[in-house]
Design a protein around this motif. Structure first.
Motif, PDB file in Angstrom:
ATOM      1  N   UNK A 297       0.816  -1.228   0.000  1.00  0.00           N
ATOM      2  CA  UNK A 297       0.000   0.000   0.000  1.00  0.00           C
ATOM      3  C   UNK A 297       0.845   1.271   0.000  1.00  0.00           C
ATOM      4  N   UNK A 298       2.155   1.138  -0.011  1.00  0.00           N
ATOM      5  CA  UNK A 298       3.014   2.324   0.110  1.00  0.00           C
ATOM      6  C   UNK A 298       2.807   3.325  -1.013  1.00  0.00           C
ATOM      7  N   UNK A 299       2.509   2.837  -2.189  1.00  0.00           N
ATOM      8  CA  UNK A 299       2.338   3.738  -3.329  1.00  0.00           C
ATOM      9  C   UNK A 299       0.916   4.268  -3.440  1.00  0.00           C
ATOM     10  N   UNK A 300       0.036   3.840  -2.527  1.00  0.00           N
ATOM     11  CA  UNK A 300      -1.371   4.283  -2.575  1.00  0.00           C
ATOM     12  C   UNK A 300      -1.543   5.436  -1.605  1.00  0.00           C
ATOM     13  N   UNK A 301      -1.671   6.639  -2.128  1.00  0.00           N
ATOM     14  CA  UNK A 301      -1.703   7.823  -1.283  1.00  0.00           C
ATOM     15  C   UNK A 301      -3.009   8.023  -0.528  1.00  0.00           C
ATOM     16  N   UNK A 302      -4.133   7.697  -1.160  1.00  0.00           N
ATOM     17  CA  UNK A 302      -5.437   7.952  -0.551  1.00  0.00           C
ATOM     18  C   UNK A 302      -5.875   6.762   0.291  1.00  0.00           C
ATOM     19  N   UNK A 303      -6.186   7.040   1.554  1.00  0.00           N
ATOM     20  CA  UNK A 303      -6.539   5.979   2.499  1.00  0.00           C
ATOM     21  C   UNK A 303      -7.670   5.090   1.999  1.00  0.00           C
ATOM     22  N   UNK A 304      -8.795   5.631   1.471  1.00  0.00           N
ATOM     23  CA  UNK A 304      -9.895   4.747   1.060  1.00  0.00           C
ATOM     24  C   UNK A 304      -9.485   3.702   0.022  1.00  0.00           C
ATOM     25  N   UNK A 305      -8.491   4.036  -0.800  1.00  0.00           N
ATOM     26  CA  UNK A 305      -8.077   3.109  -1.846  1.00  0.00           C
ATOM     27  C   UNK A 305      -7.173   1.988  -1.324  1.00  0.00           C
ATOM     28  N   UNK A 306      -6.723   2.102  -0.071  1.00  0.00           N
ATOM     29  CA  UNK A 306      -5.837   1.073   0.487  1.00  0.00           C
ATOM     30  C   UNK A 306      -6.598  -0.147   1.002  1.00  0.00           C
ATOM     31  N   UNK A 307      -7.860   0.049   1.369  1.00  0.00           N
ATOM     32  CA  UNK A 307      -8.550  -0.992   2.119  1.00  0.00           C
ATOM     33  C   UNK A 307      -8.703  -2.301   1.354  1.00  0.00           C
ATOM     34  N   UNK A 308      -8.985  -2.228   0.072  1.00  0.00           N
ATOM     35  CA  UNK A 308      -9.149  -3.477  -0.690  1.00  0.00           C
ATOM     36  C   UNK A 308      -7.855  -4.282  -0.670  1.00  0.00           C
ATOM     37  N   UNK A 309      -6.714  -3.598  -0.722  1.00  0.00           N
ATOM     38  CA  UNK A 309      -5.421  -4.281  -0.668  1.00  0.00           C
ATOM     39  C   UNK A 309      -5.174  -4.856   0.725  1.00  0.00           C
ATOM     40  N   UNK A 310      -5.487  -4.071   1.761  1.00  0.00           N
ATOM     41  CA  UNK A 310      -5.257  -4.520   3.139  1.00  0.00           C
ATOM     42  C   UNK A 310      -6.102  -5.737   3.479  1.00  0.00           C
ATOM     43  N   UNK A 311      -7.361  -5.735   3.069  1.00  0.00           N
ATOM     44  CA  UNK A 311      -8.263  -6.847   3.395  1.00  0.00           C
ATOM     45  C   UNK A 311      -7.928  -8.112   2.604  1.00  0.00           C
ATOM     46  N   UNK A 312      -7.260  -7.929   1.474  1.00  0.00           N
ATOM     47  CA  UNK A 312      -6.920  -9.093   0.636  1.00  0.00           C
ATOM     48  C   UNK A 312      -5.575  -9.703   1.007  1.00  0.00           C
ATOM     49  N   UNK A 313      -4.871  -9.122   1.971  1.00  0.00           N
ATOM     50  CA  UNK A 313      -3.540  -9.594   2.338  1.00  0.00           C
ATOM     51  C   UNK A 313      -3.532 -11.046   2.775  1.00  0.00           C
ATOM     52  N   UNK A 314      -2.501 -11.772   2.354  1.00  0.00           N
ATOM     53  CA  UNK A 314      -2.387 -13.199   2.675  1.00  0.00           C
ATOM     54  C   UNK A 314      -1.527 -13.444   3.913  1.00  0.00           C
ATOM     55  N   UNK A 315      -0.972 -12.396   4.486  1.00  0.00           N
ATOM     56  CA  UNK A 315      -0.121 -12.535   5.663  1.00  0.00           C
ATOM     57  C   UNK A 315      -0.917 -12.237   6.926  1.00  0.00           C
ATOM     58  N   UNK A 316      -0.204 -12.111   8.050  1.00  0.00           N
ATOM     59  CA  UNK A 316      -0.871 -11.834   9.323  1.00  0.00           C
ATOM     60  C   UNK A 316      -1.604 -10.500   9.304  1.00  0.00           C
TER      61      UNK A 316
END
Length: 801
Positions: A343-362
């Motif tokens: 998510x480092x390259x995603x500046x806007x917080x709302x656009x990060x959530x789909x990536x965060x929720x799809x994470x395969x790690x802890x």
């Protein structure tokens, strides 16, 4: 009843009482702050022969409490001078004085018997119609009103400020069934307009809204962390800015608030939830919280909690974090998760959530568990704690500093996709969510005709969020963008006014932003009647010029490029000052370096009260060269009057720049001459752009004419330069500054005094701009300046080389 609040009495001078009193003093209200009389003198008072009859003894508790508040950081007052607006006293001698006060706020210890006993005495002295409110965070409001007169009950309400009241925007308004509606309406309006708060109407339920959901989220986060064996550092990284929340994260927040406070609220919510809260067991403390509470490791107030600060063998402060398995402290560790890296390259917080929720790690697992849980809980709180979802989001955002509320976050993830995650985790929400989705409604919020609508559970329709007519929210106006580039958006905000919004990282002013300013002015001059420069960033109005670009040119010794860039920046600032239409800026949070210079050149500044403004270029080895040094020389020149010691006035400006001093409030920015009397300070951040728009309209309608460049700036020449340079030499001899500091300071002294002139005389703005640019260029060629720039760009502090 036509109310005006000129005088407020605050009963109880503890941390909250003193800070609430301070915030009323900030807005110009006269305050009476009272507390109990000590039972006996302390040892120091006895040594002086004082008894409980002496005023110093009788007012010791209130005096000590208020003094602690004045010394605390961050400051509760916009200016230390405002302390004079607070009068101190005690209940025995001064409670009778409340008959002269318009509003009485009770902030005593959280015990119903004590509060009710105090209200009996209040009724003896308050005049009919006087507002009386309680700042309780947990006691039901209706219980406190029992046994009181009809007039008391009609004018009684809960007003729950969040700590610290100056900085946290939430004010919960909690009426009883007997509170007069006009009182509720008044408090909602007063909190918004005068106190700068997000005022949220709450039901008289346990914990009201923000604490009910915020404490639930905090405890459940700790429980999940325990289950997943996540460390203190890991959880605070996962629950910080990456998801639009404060840097404190979860555990650091608990240390700041105090674990005892969290435990007290959690125990109350558990006790009061029987029969009404399907998830009340969630408020049972996780084992680690109970252990810390039993050990009295309560956080900052006891010196250790989830974190502990110590001094190492070199005397340097080191932060240690609690190891849950050993209950010992160890150095904090750098946290790294693949999901966060993505998510480092995603500046806007709302656009990060789909990536965060799809994470395969802890990290991804943590988000799926915690979000599913809190979303489920929030959905079941309607209509118990609120009938409307927007009140829940406003309370959690304003009370805990979250960028997005719970239902806003759910929208950002996607309602349907989050439902699938929740069902997989066996965390199904309330039935009304399914009814909403099955009816074809895919979000909790939507925008129509520039207004934000929320899904109303009761009517199963979308309704307009009330109060929007007082605000201009750029996030609702995407269809009104008339021009944009990579760094800026230009909106038509109606009534012939444009608004320029910066969109770069920390809203730094690179070539795209400069192009945006020029385009905004050009378009406004042709087709509109004014320009507002403002944005809704939670981080900064503008953190200044694009230092990375400047460093790149400097390291390559591209001095012609630097000269061109600085010249263009200066011309843009001067165009803002000398355009044919009014330019109004709306700063907030950080307005540093070039961001400060832009405000210095506006026709009017409409600043949020929490604006931290300063010319900070000195710290990276240069001087202000976007007109900042010129403008301070000009403003000092305008201040000179017959008989003044002119160099003293100029020296203050010189020292502010040389120390890279940043105002701690908009009020202090005014004392530093960064804001002027013509400029306006707004308490409510949400009203900022609307107020700036009105200021631009007023300037246009009052016959705005294009001003002429100044050629009457009085500078001091050699006399001033010699004095300032002598002071710099003394500082260097005393080893207070380095050789490079001295070099920068001497360059600044040269420019702000108008250069090598034989005697004080008048010069033009362009003359001073040329001096600024020459000094700036020469400093960019210094190796030590480049080292300072590199230090800041690498994420650290510039070295004092």
């Amino acid at each position: 009843m036509n109310r005006s609040i000129r005088k407020v009495a605050v009963l109880g001078s503890g941390i909250m009482g003193s800070r609430i009193a301070s915030h009323f003093a900030n807005i110009g209200v006269e305050v009476l702050l009272l507390d109990i009389v000590p039972k006996e003198p302390n040892d120091a008072e006895k040594a002086k022969g004082l008894t409980t009859e002496h005023p110093a003894v009788r007012n010791r508790i209130v005096n000590d409490s208020f003094q602690q508040t004045l010394k605390a950081t961050p400051a509760s007052l916009y200016s230390p001078d405002f302390a004079s607006r607070v009068k101190l006293g005690n209940f025995d001698d001064n409670l009778k004085d409340i008959k002269n006060y318009d509003w009485v706020i009770e902030v005593v210890v959280e015990r119903l018997d004590i509060k009710k006993s105090l209200y009996e005495k209040v009724e003896e002295h308050r005049k009919p119609g006087t507002l009386i409110t309680s700042n309780t965070s947990g006691i039901p409001i209706h219980l406190m009103a029992e046994g009181r007169s009809e007039d008391f009950k009609r004018n009684f309400c809960g007003t729950h400020f969040f700590n610290p009241p100056r900085y946290l925007r939430l004010l919960e308004i909690i009426p009883t069934a007997e509170t007069d509606q006009s009182v509720v309406d008044f408090l909602m309006h007063y909190g918004d307009l005068f106190l700068g708060k997000t005022t949220v109407l709450c039901k008289d339920t346990p914990g009201f809204i923000a604490n009910r959901l915020g404490i639930y989220a905090l405890i459940q986060t700790m429980r999940v962390a325990e289950e997943m064996n996540l460390s203190v550092d890991e959880v605070d990284k996962l629950t910080g800015p990456v998801v639009g929340r404060p840097k404190s994260g979860t555990y650091r927040l608990s240390d700041v608030v105090g674990l005892d406070t969290t435990v007290h609220v959690a125990n109350n919510l558990y006790a009061s939830g029987e029969g009404t809260d399907e998830s009340r067991d969630a408020f049972i403390l996780p084992s680690v919280m109970q252990k810390l509470f039993d050990n009295k490791w309560l956080g900052d107030k006891t010196g250790q909690g989830f974190y502990k600060k110590i001094k190492d063998e070199k005397g340097k402060s080191v932060i240690l974090a609690l190891d849950f398995s050993t209950l010992e402290y160890k150095p904090s560790e750098k946290v790294k998760f693949a999901t966060l890296e993505a998510t480092k390259a995603i500046g806007e917080v709302p656009k990060r959530f789909s990536v965060l929720l799809a994470g395969k790690d802890k990290a991804g697992e943590f988000y799926r568990k915690t979000f599913s849980d809190i979303f489920k809980y929030a959905s079941f709180r309607i209509p118990e704690i609120s009938d409307e979802i927007f009140r829940i989001d406003q309370a959690i955002s304003a009370g805990f500093g979250w960028q997005l509320g719970l239902f806003e976050t759910w929208d950002a993830i996607g309602v349907k996709s989050m439902l699938g995650i929740m069902e997989e985790a066996n965390m199904k929400p309330a039935d009304w969510v399914y009814e909403m989705v099955n009816a074809g409604n895919e979000s909790f919020y939507k925008v129509e005709n520039g207004k934000r609508l929320y899904y109303d559970v009761a009517s199963k329709t979308y309704k307009k969020i009330p109060g929007q007519d007082s605000f201009i929210l750029l996030s609702n106006l995407s269809k009104q963008i008339v021009w944009k580039n990579a760094g800026a958006n230009l909106y038509d905000i109606g009534d012939g006014i444009l608004n320029l919004e910066f969109k770069s990282k920390m809203n730094t002013m690179g070539s795209e932003v400069i192009e945006g300013i020029q385009k905004g002015i050009s378009l406004a001059e042709k087709e509109y009647r004014g320009l507002v420069i403002g944005n809704e960033s939670s981080e900064a109005f503008s953190a200044g010029a694009n230092l990375a670009m400047l460093f790149m040119f400097a390291i390559e010794q591209e001095f012609d490029e630097i000269n061109m860039v600085i010249g263009q920046f200066q011309q843009t600032m001067m165009r803002a000052r000398y355009s044919s239409i009014p330019v109004v800026t709306a700063p907030h949070t950080l307005a540093l370096g070039g961001g400060c210079e832009l405000n210095l050149h506006a026709d009017k500044v409409v600043a949020h009260a929490e604006t931290y403004m300063g010319l900070v270029e000195f710290g990276v080895g240069i001087i202000p060269a976007g007109g900042g040094t010129k403008e301070m020389a000009l403003r000092c020149s305008d201040m000179y009057q017959a008989g003044d010691t002119e160099l003293n006035i100029l020296q203050t400006a010189f020292m502010n720049i040389a120390q890279a001093k940043v105002s701690t409030s908009a009020q202090e920015a005014r004392t530093m001459n960064y804001l002027q009397e013509k400029d306006q300070i707004v308490l409510n951040r949400s009203r900022l752009i609307a107020e700036a728009k009105q200021a631009a309209i007023d300037l246009a309608e009052n016959g705005y004419t294009q001003p002429k460049q100044r050629s009457d700036i009085k500078v001091q020449g050699k006399a001033g330069m010699a004095l300032f340079m002598a002071g710099v030499a003394q500082m260097r001899l005393g080893n207070y500054i380095s050789d490079h500091d001295a070099k920068i300071a001497n360059k600044l002294a040269y420019v702000i005094n108008g250069g090598d002139l034989s005697y004080p005389q008048n010069v033009s703005e362009q003359y001073l701009l040329d001096l600024e640019r020459e000094a700036f260029l020469s400093l960019c060629g210094e190796k030590k300046t480049l080292e300072r720039m590199q230090g800041l760009l690498n994420g650290g502090k510039p070295p004092r080389n």
